[in-house]
Enzyme design. Structure first.
Site, PDB file in Angstrom:
ATOM      1  N   ASN A   1      -2.531  64.670 -12.417  1.00  0.00           N
ATOM      2  CA  ASN A   1      -2.340  63.158 -12.652  1.00  0.00           C
ATOM      3  C   ASN A   1      -2.033  62.400 -11.262  1.00  0.00           C
ATOM      4  O   ASN A   1      -1.896  61.167 -11.295  1.00  0.00           O
ATOM      5  CB  ASN A   1      -1.094  62.998 -13.893  1.00  0.00           C
ATOM      6  CG  ASN A   1       0.412  63.473 -12.793  1.00  0.00           C
ATOM      7  OD1 ASN A   1       0.188  63.881 -11.834  1.00  0.00           O
ATOM      8  ND2 ASN A   1       1.391  63.223 -13.755  1.00  0.00           N
TER       9      ASN A   1
ATOM     10  N   ASP B   1      10.331  69.530  -3.284  1.00  0.00           N
ATOM     11  CA  ASP B   1      10.845  69.200  -4.496  1.00  0.00           C
ATOM     12  C   ASP B   1      11.807  70.244  -5.172  1.00  0.00           C
ATOM     13  O   ASP B   1      11.451  71.646  -4.680  1.00  0.00           O
ATOM     14  CB  ASP B   1      10.093  68.783  -5.571  1.00  0.00           C
ATOM     15  CG  ASP B   1       8.560  69.433  -5.494  1.00  0.00           C
ATOM     16  OD1 ASP B   1       8.533  70.333  -5.017  1.00  0.00           O
ATOM     17  OD2 ASP B   1       7.563  68.882  -5.990  1.00  0.00           O
TER      18      ASP B   1
ATOM     19  N   GLU C   1       5.539  61.062  -9.875  1.00  0.00           N
ATOM     20  CA  GLU C   1       4.483  60.783 -10.879  1.00  0.00           C
ATOM     21  C   GLU C   1       4.206  59.441 -11.030  1.00  0.00           C
ATOM     22  O   GLU C   1       4.791  58.588 -10.072  1.00  0.00           O
ATOM     23  CB  GLU C   1       5.255  61.155 -12.247  1.00  0.00           C
ATOM     24  CG  GLU C   1       6.144  62.291 -12.407  1.00  0.00           C
ATOM     25  CD  GLU C   1       5.079  63.440 -12.716  1.00  0.00           C
ATOM     26  OE1 GLU C   1       3.997  63.468 -12.438  1.00  0.00           O
ATOM     27  OE2 GLU C   1       5.613  64.332 -13.325  1.00  0.00           O
TER      28      GLU C   1
ATOM     29  N   HIS D   1       0.195  63.402  -9.012  1.00  0.00           N
ATOM     30  CA  HIS D   1       1.346  63.400  -8.452  1.00  0.00           C
ATOM     31  C   HIS D   1       1.492  64.316  -7.072  1.00  0.00           C
ATOM     32  O   HIS D   1       0.631  65.142  -7.121  1.00  0.00           O
ATOM     33  CB  HIS D   1       2.536  63.755  -9.259  1.00  0.00           C
ATOM     34  CG  HIS D   1       2.404  65.466  -9.719  1.00  0.00           C
ATOM     35  ND1 HIS D   1       2.848  65.644 -10.909  1.00  0.00           N
ATOM     36  CD2 HIS D   1       2.078  66.419  -8.977  1.00  0.00           C
ATOM     37  CE1 HIS D   1       2.745  67.146 -10.885  1.00  0.00           C
ATOM     38  NE2 HIS D   1       2.331  67.454  -9.786  1.00  0.00           N
TER      39      HIS D   1
HETATM   40  C1  F6R Z   1       5.019  71.384  -5.849  1.00  0.00           C
HETATM   41  C2  F6R Z   1       4.713  70.027  -5.976  1.00  0.00           C
HETATM   42  C3  F6R Z   1       3.574  69.846  -6.860  1.00  0.00           C
HETATM   43  C4  F6R Z   1       2.300  70.681  -6.959  1.00  0.00           C
HETATM   44  C5  F6R Z   1       1.279  70.148  -7.733  1.00  0.00           C
HETATM   45  C6  F6R Z   1       0.170  71.028  -7.843  1.00  0.00           C
HETATM   46  O1  F6R Z   1       6.215  72.079  -4.772  1.00  0.00           O
HETATM   47  O2  F6R Z   1       5.125  69.230  -5.294  1.00  0.00           O
HETATM   48  O3  F6R Z   1       3.054  68.345  -6.405  1.00  0.00           O
HETATM   49  O4  F6R Z   1       1.867  70.793  -5.491  1.00  0.00           O
HETATM   50  O5  F6R Z   1       1.972  70.060  -9.402  1.00  0.00           O
HETATM   51  O6  F6R Z   1       0.347  72.390  -8.398  1.00  0.00           O
HETATM   52  P1  F6R Z   1      -0.629  73.484  -8.335  1.00  0.00           P
HETATM   53  O7  F6R Z   1      -0.835  74.067  -7.035  1.00  0.00           O
HETATM   54  O8  F6R Z   1       0.236  74.836  -9.171  1.00  0.00           O
HETATM   55  O9  F6R Z   1      -1.749  72.999  -9.108  1.00  0.00           O
END
Ligand code: F6R
Length: 237
Positions: free
Chosen positions: A136, A67, A143, A138
């Site tokens: 959440n 992303d 989402e 994702h």
């Molecule tokens: C990042 C991504 C997100 C993160 C998720 C967890 O490229 O796609 O899905 O993997 O938000 O983020 P952290 O590791 O910062 O808790």
């Protein structure tokens, strides 16, 4: 799902690095899928060390990130291109032309999503995909409520995700409201998935992902249907 329980954050990074190294050493031209965020940072550091020790090379790899924010230039310190350059690519032998993120500055974002998706498919889909998870549920920026069939698309970030990610910006007002992300369908096409889950704040969602109903309200729950998922976590669930 194969679940590997580790003691702590450091052990998680080591285990994740080992799985990654195994892929690099045993795949001639790996197509990688990569995540940003706090969770994989330690793994990337260790991968740089493995590269410096001569254990691995990225020179034949293609890498697609999950992303990117809409509206952030590659040199913005909170952009995911910046993250990847600084935490991995600048320190290993990846070629810039072989590393991809959706272009959040594209004039036509819909066309960019179609191109990105096509590019992954033409490469032959991802051999190995690293995922983190949001509180959440994702994965990528898919989402709750995202279709399990989704392909690379534009998303409106939830307030929760913007708040959680505000730590990477000077203030929450600077957190973009939109992002481009691989879809859940794109993710499910990956041949092997490694999901990294670290810290108490992820306990409730991890339980739902492993034991709960497969529902679009918990995007990562779709991983129950994937034939080759390994979850590495420091949580006992
Ligand atoms: C990042 C991504 C997100 C993160 C998720 C967890 O490229 O796609 O899905 O993997 O938000 O983020 P952290 O590791 O910062 O808790």
């Amino acid at each position: 799902m194969n679940i590997i329980k580790v003691e702590n954050k450091e052990a998680l990074s080591i285990k994740a690095k080992e799985m990654f190294v195994d892929v690099l050493q045993n795949t001639v031209a790996p197509i990688l899928g990569l995540a940003t965020g706090s969770t994989p940072e330690g793994m990337y550091k260790l991968l740089i060390e493995s590269y410096q020790n001569g254990d691995i090379s990225f020179k034949n790899a293609l890498a697609f990130n999950l992303d990117e924010y809409v509206g952030l230039a590659p040199d913005h310190p909170a952009s995911y291109r910046y993250y990847m350059q600084h935490k991995l690519y600048n320190h290993v032998d990846t070629k810039r032309m072989n590393t991809f993120l959706p272009n959040g500055l594209a004039e036509d974002l819909d066309a960019e999503c179609i191109t990105y998706e096509k590019h992954i498919q033409e490469a032959g889909n991802l051999d190995f995909l690293v995922l983190g998870i949001g509180e959440n549920g994702h994965i990528g920026f898919n989402e709750p409520g995202t279709s399990f069939e989704s392909r690379t698309h534009i998303v409106t970030l939830t307030e929760n995700t913007r708040e959680v990610n505000a730590r990477f910006f000077d203030s929450i007002d600077e957190v973009p409201t939109e992002a481009l992300t691989m879809g859940l369908g794109t993710i499910m096409d990956a041949k092997q998935i490694m999901l990294l889950v670290q810290g108490e704040r992820k306990r409730e969602i991890l339980k739902k992902v492993i034991y709960g109903e497969v529902t679009e309200e918990v995007p990562a729950s779709i991983l129950q249907k994937h034939p080759n998922v390994t979850i590495i976590t420091d949580l006992d669930v």
